[in-house]
Enzyme design. Structure first.
Site, PDB file in Angstrom:
ATOM      1  N   LYS A   1       0.868  -1.184   0.000  1.00  0.00           N
ATOM      2  CA  LYS A   1       0.000   0.000   0.000  1.00  0.00           C
ATOM      3  C   LYS A   1       0.904   1.233   0.000  1.00  0.00           C
ATOM      4  O   LYS A   1       1.629   1.477   0.961  1.00  0.00           O
ATOM      5  CB  LYS A   1      -0.918  -0.026   1.224  1.00  0.00           C
ATOM      6  CG  LYS A   1      -1.423   1.331   1.701  1.00  0.00           C
ATOM      7  CD  LYS A   1      -2.389   1.999   0.773  1.00  0.00           C
ATOM      8  CE  LYS A   1      -2.618   3.477   1.076  1.00  0.00           C
ATOM      9  NZ  LYS A   1      -2.618   3.970   2.411  1.00  0.00           N
TER      10      LYS A   1
ATOM     11  N   GLY B   1      -0.715   8.000   0.341  1.00  0.00           N
ATOM     12  CA  GLY B   1      -0.794   9.314  -0.293  1.00  0.00           C
ATOM     13  C   GLY B   1       0.225  10.288   0.269  1.00  0.00           C
ATOM     14  O   GLY B   1       0.800  11.101  -0.470  1.00  0.00           O
TER      15      GLY B   1
ATOM     16  N   GLY C   1      -4.962  10.550  -0.027  1.00  0.00           N
ATOM     17  CA  GLY C   1      -5.743  11.424   0.855  1.00  0.00           C
ATOM     18  C   GLY C   1      -5.392  12.894   0.724  1.00  0.00           C
ATOM     19  O   GLY C   1      -6.274  13.726   0.435  1.00  0.00           O
TER      20      GLY C   1
ATOM     21  N   ASP D   1      -6.262   1.521   2.656  1.00  0.00           N
ATOM     22  CA  ASP D   1      -5.686   0.517   3.564  1.00  0.00           C
ATOM     23  C   ASP D   1      -6.594  -0.704   3.645  1.00  0.00           C
ATOM     24  O   ASP D   1      -6.135  -1.847   3.693  1.00  0.00           O
ATOM     25  CB  ASP D   1      -5.520   1.096   4.976  1.00  0.00           C
ATOM     26  CG  ASP D   1      -4.530   2.245   5.007  1.00  0.00           C
ATOM     27  OD1 ASP D   1      -3.734   2.360   4.068  1.00  0.00           O
ATOM     28  OD2 ASP D   1      -4.569   3.020   5.981  1.00  0.00           O
TER      29      ASP D   1
ATOM     30  N   LYS E   1      -5.861   1.931   9.245  1.00  0.00           N
ATOM     31  CA  LYS E   1      -4.659   1.173   8.894  1.00  0.00           C
ATOM     32  C   LYS E   1      -4.471   0.001   9.869  1.00  0.00           C
ATOM     33  O   LYS E   1      -4.284  -1.139   9.457  1.00  0.00           O
ATOM     34  CB  LYS E   1      -3.429   2.088   8.929  1.00  0.00           C
ATOM     35  CG  LYS E   1      -2.266   1.595   8.080  1.00  0.00           C
ATOM     36  CD  LYS E   1      -1.075   2.538   8.132  1.00  0.00           C
ATOM     37  CE  LYS E   1      -1.354   3.922   7.600  1.00  0.00           C
ATOM     38  NZ  LYS E   1      -1.668   3.939   6.155  1.00  0.00           N
TER      39      LYS E   1
HETATM   40  N1  LIG Z   1      -0.088   6.206  16.893  1.00  0.00           N
HETATM   41  C1  LIG Z   1       0.225   6.654  15.668  1.00  0.00           C
HETATM   42  N2  LIG Z   1       1.376   6.273  15.077  1.00  0.00           N
HETATM   43  C2  LIG Z   1       1.720   6.717  13.850  1.00  0.00           C
HETATM   44  N3  LIG Z   1       0.952   7.568  13.115  1.00  0.00           N
HETATM   45  C3  LIG Z   1      -0.221   7.990  13.630  1.00  0.00           C
HETATM   46  C4  LIG Z   1      -0.641   7.547  14.936  1.00  0.00           C
HETATM   47  N4  LIG Z   1      -1.849   8.119  15.179  1.00  0.00           N
HETATM   48  C5  LIG Z   1      -2.153   8.855  14.132  1.00  0.00           C
HETATM   49  N5  LIG Z   1      -1.199   8.802  13.174  1.00  0.00           N
HETATM   50  C6  LIG Z   1      -1.259   9.505  11.887  1.00  0.00           C
HETATM   51  O1  LIG Z   1      -1.704   8.603  10.899  1.00  0.00           O
HETATM   52  C7  LIG Z   1      -1.149   9.006   9.639  1.00  0.00           C
HETATM   53  C8  LIG Z   1      -1.195   7.870   8.641  1.00  0.00           C
HETATM   54  O2  LIG Z   1      -2.441   7.749   8.030  1.00  0.00           O
HETATM   55  P1  LIG Z   1      -2.800   8.523   6.685  1.00  0.00           P
HETATM   56  O3  LIG Z   1      -4.103   8.010   6.224  1.00  0.00           O
HETATM   57  O4  LIG Z   1      -2.672   9.985   6.897  1.00  0.00           O
HETATM   58  O5  LIG Z   1      -1.615   8.109   5.675  1.00  0.00           O
HETATM   59  P2  LIG Z   1      -1.670   7.087   4.470  1.00  0.00           P
HETATM   60  O6  LIG Z   1      -2.661   5.999   4.757  1.00  0.00           O
HETATM   61  O7  LIG Z   1      -0.293   6.673   4.199  1.00  0.00           O
HETATM   62  O8  LIG Z   1      -2.174   7.991   3.279  1.00  0.00           O
HETATM   63  P3  LIG Z   1      -3.492   7.748   2.363  1.00  0.00           P
HETATM   64  O9  LIG Z   1      -4.653   7.620   3.276  1.00  0.00           O
HETATM   65  O10 LIG Z   1      -3.532   8.925   1.489  1.00  0.00           O
HETATM   66  O11 LIG Z   1      -3.211   6.494   1.616  1.00  0.00           O
HETATM   67  C9  LIG Z   1       0.242   9.438  10.011  1.00  0.00           C
HETATM   68  O12 LIG Z   1       0.742  10.365   9.074  1.00  0.00           O
HETATM   69  C10 LIG Z   1       0.074  10.053  11.397  1.00  0.00           C
HETATM   70  O13 LIG Z   1      -0.042  11.436  11.307  1.00  0.00           O
HETATM   71 MG   LIG Z   2      -4.771   6.462   4.978  1.00  0.00          MG
END
Ligand SMILES: Nc1ncnc2c1ncn2[C@@H]1O[C@H](COP(=O)(O)OP(=O)(O)OP(=O)(O)O)[C@@H](O)[C@H]1O
Ligand SMILES: [Mg+2]
Length: 300
Positions: A39, A42, A75, A193, A250
């Site tokens: 995965k 974004g 995102g 995710d 996630k």
């Molecule tokens: N306990 C935690 N540990 C790590 N990150 C966390 C935690 N709680 C919240 N987060 C946040 O969750 C974010 C990851 O989820 P996010 O959906 O923003 O990213 P992504 O899934 O990689 O992107 P997209 O949804 O676009 O695919 C991190 O950037 C962080 O800011």
């Molecule tokens: Mg995400």
């Protein structure tokens, strides 16, 4: 020992390179012939200089006999285009509230711009990437998620894994945008995710790797958790203020994947160059590894 004319420091460096390659051998053996779902988040994709090492990593995986299946998010990009169009963005527990306008934007950005950019970058690096959304061939069939109702946010009801297997068997690397459809042709936005987890389960993948923009999962004191079990994930999810935003779906989808028989879920930092290769082919893991509970591991 070798090359008597080489200065000793060069000799050392060259031999160290060979050691690194040899060290990768058992990992290559382990992953050869397996499906690994990746995965590409974004947030990680937002960093343009990292598109190249990501594509190089995928090329290496393919040449090592692994069948990578890529699911991408977007995102931040969907939020940006919504803003440009004057559409407000709301999240509930890390999931985007998706009205008809937002669904249009998500479809344009995910299945359009981003999917095309990722496929182009991979093809440039000699990876035979093929872009598709969950609508293609009915890959991801969904229904409207009911609790909570977030508009056109879907939950996956069926995955046509044969589409991805057919592509992978012919050496193509599927790149999936997380738009699904229902039996009436209505499109849905599904958290990427969740899509990655569903695809991993349907394909019986060896691993599921989430590439993010943080070092991994951060615990109660903000420390990096390098390894934890499915049950420990659920404990963290239940604690207020520890796991927030996009990390909620996630972790939930990581737990679901483990329950479905995936042996390992990894959260790696996409800001680290070649994070994927480091995670898969070296003894040093770079982020968080989530393992099944003891009773899940015993399951057939
Ligand atoms: N306990 C935690 N540990 C790590 N990150 C966390 C935690 N709680 C919240 N987060 C946040 O969750 C974010 C990851 O989820 P996010 O959906 O923003 O990213 P992504 O899934 O990689 O992107 P997209 O949804 O676009 O695919 C991190 O950037 C962080 O800011
Ligand atoms: Mg995400």
């Amino acid at each position: 020992v070798t090359g008597p004319d080489l200065p000793p420091q060069i000799r050392q460096r060259t031999v160290a390179k060979a050691h690194t390659l040899i060290e990768a051998l058992p990992f290559m053996r382990e992953h050869r012939g397996k499906v690994i779902v990746i995965k590409y988040g974004g947030a990680a994709m937002d960093s343009a200089p990292l598109a190249r090492p990501f594509a190089e990593d995928i090329a290496l995986l393919v040449h090592a006999g692994i069948s990578p299946v890529i699911v991408h998010g977007g995102g931040p990009q969907v939020t940006r285009v919504s803003q440009q169009l004057g559409i407000e963005t709301t999240f509930v527990d890390g999931l985007r509230v998706t009205d008809a306008q937002t669904l249009d934007v998500a479809t344009m950005v995910l299945a359009g711009t981003l999917n095309t950019a990722i496929v182009a970058s991979l093809v440039t690096h000699d990876v035979s990437a093929v872009g598709l959304s969950g609508v293609d061939g009915g890959l991801l069939m969904a229904r409207r998620q009911s609790a909570p109702d977030l508009g056109f946010v879907g939950e996956v009801v069926h995955v046509r894994g044969d589409i991805l297997r057919t592509l992978a068997d012919r050496g193509f690397v599927p790149v999936v945008a997380s738009i699904a459809m229902d039996e009436f042709g209505q499109a849905y936005n599904v958290n990427a995710d969740v899509v990655a987890s569903e695809l991993a389960a349907a394909l019986g993948a060896e691993k599921l790797v989430y590439i993010n923009d943080v070092p991994g999962l951060m615990g109660t004191g903000g420390e990096l958790i390098s390894e934890l079990s499915s049950a420990q994930c659920l404990d963290l999810l239940a604690q207020p203020g520890v796991v927030e935003g996009g990390m909620i779906p996630k972790l939930e989808s990581a737990v679901a994947a483990l329950k479905a028989g995936i042996a390992r879920v990894h959260l790696v930092d996409g800001r680290v160059e070649h994070a994927l290769v480091l995670e898969l082919f070296t003894p040093e893991g770079v982020g968080t590894m989530i393992t099944p509970d003891a009773d899940e591991e015993l399951a057939p």
